[in-house]
Scaffold this motif. Structure first.
Motif: not given
Lengths: 692, 286
Positions: A4-15, A147-158
């Motif tokens: 969940w934290p990973f997806y929460a972070l993923l959502g900050v761009g839209t946020g 970048i890799s975040l906990g093994g998952r790819p995470f786009p930093v633009d957001r």
């Protein structure tokens, strides 16, 4: 759970995008008292211009009637494209302020909101005309490393977007708190008259704030367009979470708004993830993320309390004038006769347009009860109609004709009444926002849920029939069948009769009393909460019936034409026709897309054009004729009649049907004479009654 | 037992008492007055009695019913209505409809009859409304919108609306504010008329002439507490009342010199002078 934290972070761009829009809403509200529904559409313009310049090198200007596409050469680089996009966006914003917002400064808040709904429609239509109904995608301008975040790819633009928005928020806070301009804005907001006396110019302050807000939303729109592309409609739905965050911040605190908006974005991402993982019952697969802003809005309204900080402007008549008058039997008979001729007309396109008109007219009567009589601007009536249509398709199989529609309407009444209960504490602008987010929930959660809608996402109903007599829209020979049209006309007329019964009796009086003044209504023994719920129930009944019409008219349907976006158009039609009367609902129905006016008089026309015309008409109505076409016509007629009476050319025994309005006119003209003669009590009272 | 009984009533706004420990009775068929300087807590008292502001301590009974927890509309339904200082008319409704809205009492089944047979429920209330219009001399204005009437007439509408339901007790919040002396005398005469129609009245006003002339019994409020009560004659001579209006030393000297307070509309008397001052002040604050 752990991801969940990973997806929460993923959502900050839209946020972050929501946050920018929420800030824009707050700045606009503080600057000119307008809750800007069009904030998303206004940010969409510069983003579209920018994306088009980046993609093709064409400069597209959102206007009609003039050449609007200019070849500037090769696809542009970021800086000039962004600058041009911003320039176009700011010019559009300035034009909107000068033409529309400035003259609405002293209008009631609800009128302002309705005008910005019209602006949304206009801007969307202009963009669709200019750019086409396309989604433009541009490469990311922010650092787009993954970048890799906990093994998952995470786009930093957001994350960069979030940082940018936070910096902007900080800047806004500093300007608001520490500059003379911020002080002047607050002063003009709290007491406009006082600010003028101090030599401030509220119009200019409003314009500056307006442009500032537009630049803020526009620039973040440009930057954020790389996240998911931009189309004429994308940002428009962002207003729901943005308004939710702004409401949570009481339209006041920038920091709370940013926090709430980012939280909404995060929770939405989590919700999307949950749906993708199929961790929820199949029923919710439609789109659980729509629930997040809805919950935030309702929660904010319950927790933050009932009142928003108000502009200190005196709002004498805060509502559309409504006259409780007796029905004119001649007008009813004539209207029904004409309708009957149209319904059985030889031209199938005319017959079909008549069906559309009757469906929309019934829906507008529902809006008329809520918005006209009780003063609550509802954007959810179309969604309720859709709910009823889908319920009908569920009940149709097991229950059959007369029972299934009755059950569908009954369930709609229950649901419509239940959802009105949490909205009891809110009114005006807040009610509009709650109902809009509710419409989004209905649209995205229910109407797209495979479980709710039915097999393959398509709902079906059988042609209605009683005792072997079938009266569906297709009777084997004609389409649409004349019998079906006649039945629909009867149902529409019955709905109108119910509305008229409400309007002219004690119930209508109670509704208008609550609309005028809730305190006084309570002191007069009227249960305000109960009255509002009752109005919601009656409006739900009418919306439910409209839903039946929608279903039987289509036979096979999905959520198309029932979205929150379409709900905006329905409200616009209601206001253009006149939200205070049955005649207004009929006029609105005639003007509806695919309705009689467009099909018969204009001979069709593309859908963006219809949206454009309706949007412009709505803005005009909000600015100049709050009674709508039907209301203005009634006013005009009664004015002419009273003029004739005064001239003495009136035939004897002539009855004035709009008695209240006429009396107002005559009372005003004869007042000085009668005051000393007939009214003993006020014999010596001056205009204010004060001793000199 | 009195019609309205307030016992130890207090209203506390965040630590500040707007009303403190008030004992007050209104008896059937009487006109009871409450006077006090600006900010004494008079309107707060009416708000507390009618359910518009919560009571912090104390008990209010009306006609033997404990009012605790009853909403304003429930209180109106058992015969306790009020007017507002700021009038609060229904601006969208005609004068007659304003009164009709005040008179009608909805029942659970009236929803259906209202829609199907709109005229049916109206009949029984129409008579009451006509009576209230007539007594306030508003009959020829019945079909006008309130916004087209003078301030004085708007005042009368607000009183008429409270009376149209034929309540047991009407609480009038400064009905004479903004009226001139002649109008306020006429109003006073009207108010006495209502007492003959099985109604009781409770009046708060700045107009000392009106209050002292028409009331049967008067309470004097200052800084949220009752400082005096009695018949108009008793209140008029009370040194505490005079101090509250004219200041400490004035009260003492007036009392010692035996001057009374509030004559019968003689020009130049103290009450008249006070009226003028209060009028000026409240005009400015408006």
């Amino acid at each position: 759970m752990s991801d969940w934290p990973f997806y929460a972070l993923l959502g900050v761009g839209t946020g972050a995008l929501y946050a920018a829009f929420a800030m824009s809403v707050i700045i606009t509200y503080r600057g000119s008292g307008v809750v800007n529904f069009a904030v998303g559409a206004m940010a969409m313009i510069p983003a579209m211009v920018f994306a088009e310049l980046r993609a093709s090198g064409d400069l597209v200007i959102p206007i009609v009637g003039l050449p609007n596409r200019f070849r500037l050469g090769d696809p542009m680089s970021f800086v000039p494209a962004a600058a041009l996009g911003m320039a176009v966006g700011l010019i559009v914003a300035a034009v909107i302020y000068v033409v529309v917002i400035r003259s609405l400064r002293s209008a009631p808040p609800v009128t302002m909101l309705v005008a910005t709904v019209g602006l949304t429609l206009v801007l969307q239509a202009l963009a669709t005309r200019g750019f086409g109904n396309v989604t433009l995608r541009v490469s990311s301008i922010l650092p787009d490393d993954v970048i890799s975040l906990g093994g998952r790819p995470f786009p930093v633009d957001r994350l960069w977007l979030l940082v940018a928005v936070c910096v902007l928020a900080l800047g806004v806070g500093v300007v608001e708190r520490f500059t003379r301009f911020g002080l002047a804005t607050r002063a003009a907001f709290l007491n406009e008259k006082g600010a003028i006396l101090l030599g401030l110019n509220p119009t200019r302050i409003g314009l500056t704030n307006w442009l500032f807000a537009a630049a803020l939303a526009g620039s973040v729109g440009i930057v954020g367009s790389s996240l998911g592309g931009v189309s004429p409609f994308t940002f428009s739905l962002f207003v729901v979470p943005a308004l939710g965050a702004a409401l949570a911040a009481r339209l006041q605190s920038i920091s709370v708004a940013v926090g709430a908006a980012v939280a909404i974005g995060s929770f939405e991402a989590i919700a999307v993830h949950i749906v993708a993982q199929q961790q929820v019952p199949r029923f919710f697969l439609g789109g659980i993320s729509a629930l997040v802003p809805f919950v935030v809005i309702v929660g904010a309204l319950i927790l933050v309390g009932k009142r928003l900080p108000n502009r200190a402007a005196i709002l004498e008549r805060a509502q559309v004038p409504v006259v409780l008058a007796r029905a004119d039997a001649r007008v009813w008979a004539l209207t029904l006769a004409i309708a009957l001729i149209v319904v059985v007309s030889g031209d199938p396109t005319v017959r079909f347009a008549a069906l559309q008109t009757m469906f929309v007219a019934t829906l507008l009567m529902s809006i008329g009860v809520l918005t006209g009589l009780i003063g609550q601007v509802s954007l959810a009536q179309l969604a309720l109609a859709g709910f009823s249509a889908f319920m009908l398709s569920r009940f149709d199989g097991p229950l059959g004709f007369p029972l299934a529609p009755m059950a569908a309407v009954a369930v709609t009444i229950v649901v419509g009444t239940l959802v009105s209960i949490p909205a009891l504490r809110v009114r005006g602008v807040q009610f509009a926002i709650v109902t809009f987010s509710l419409a989004v929930v209905f649209d995205e959660l229910l109407f797209r849920s495979p479980t709710f809608v039915g097999r393959g996402g398509i709902a079906q109903v059988d042609a209605p029939s009683i005792g072997g007599f079938e009266f569906g829209i297709f009777d084997g020979e004609q389409f649409p069948a004349r019998v079906f049209g006649v039945v629909m006309l009867v149902v529409t007329a019955l709905c109108a009769a119910v509305v008229q019964g409400v309007r002219r009796g004690p119930l209508g009086r109670r509704f208008l009393a609550v609309r005028s003044n809730e305190r006084a209504a309570a002191s007069a023994g009227i249960d305000v909460a109960q009255t509002k719920v009752l109005a919601a129930a009656i409006a739900s009944l009418l919306a439910g019936v409209a839903g039946l019409m929608f279903a039987y008219k289509a036979m096979t349907f999905n959520g198309g034409g029932l979205s929150a976006q379409d709900g905006l158009l329905v409200l616009a039609l209601g206001y253009v026709g006149g939200v205070g009367s049955i005649a207004g609902a009929v006029v609105g129905g005639i003007l509806a897309p695919s309705g009689l006016f467009i099909v018969v008089i204009l001979g069709g026309g593309s859908s963006p054009d219809q949206f454009l015309i309706t949007g412009i008409a709505l803005v005009l109505v909000a600015m100049k004729f709050p009674q709508g076409i039907a209301g203005s016509w009634q006013m005009l007629r009664s004015r002419i009649e009273s003029q004739r009476q005064r001239d003495g050319s009136d035939p004897p025994g002539h009855e004035t049907r709009e008695a209240p309005v006429v009396m107002v006119e005559t009372a005003r003209t004869v007042e000085p004479g009668t005051r000393s003669g007939t009214s003993g009590v006020s014999e010596s009272s001056g205009a204010t009654g004060w001793r000199p | 037992m009195a019609l309205l009984e307030a016992r130890g009533l207090s209203v506390n706004y965040g630590g500040l008492y707007a009303n403190r420990d008030i004992d007050l009775d209104c008896h059937t068929g009487k006109l009871v007055g409450l006077i006090g300087p600006n900010g004494a807590g008079k309107t707060t008292f009416i708000d507390a009695i009618t359910g518009f502001t919560p009571v912090s301590e104390g008990k209010v009974t009306f006609d033997g019913v404990d009012l605790a927890g009853l909403s304003p509309d429930k209180r109106a339904k058992i015969g306790l209505t009020r007017t507002f200082q700021s009038l609060e008319l229904f601006e969208d409704l005609t004068v007659r409809d304003n009164l009709m809205a005040g008179a009608e009492r909805a029942q659970w089944h009236s929803i259906i009859t209202d829609v199907l047979m709109p005229g049916r429920n109206e009949r029984q209330y129409r008579e009451q409304v006509d009576w209230a219009l007539d007594i306030m001399r508003l009959t020829d204005r019945a079909d006008t919108l309130p916004s087209d009437l003078s301030h004085g007439q708007r005042k009368l509408i607000s009183v008429a609306r409270a009376l149209a339901a034929k309540p047991k007790l009407v609480l009038l919040d400064e009905p004479a504010a903004g009226l001139d002396t002649a109008e306020s005398q006429l109003l006073g005469a009207h108010l006495r008329e209502f007492l003959d129609h099985d109604m009781s009245l409770f009046l708060i006003d700045h107009d000392m002439g009106l209050v002292l002339n028409v009331c049967d019994y008067i309470y004097v409020l200052d800084f949220g507490e009752i400082i005096a009560e009695g018949t108009p004659a008793e209140v008029r001579a009370d040194p505490a009342v005079i101090s509250a209006y004219l200041g400490e030393s004035a009260g003492e000297s007036q009392a010692s010199s035996g001057a009374t307070f509030g004559g019968q509309q003689q020009t130049g008397d103290i009450a008249g002078a006070i009226d003028d001052i209060i009028h000026d002040v409240s005009e400015e604050t408006r």
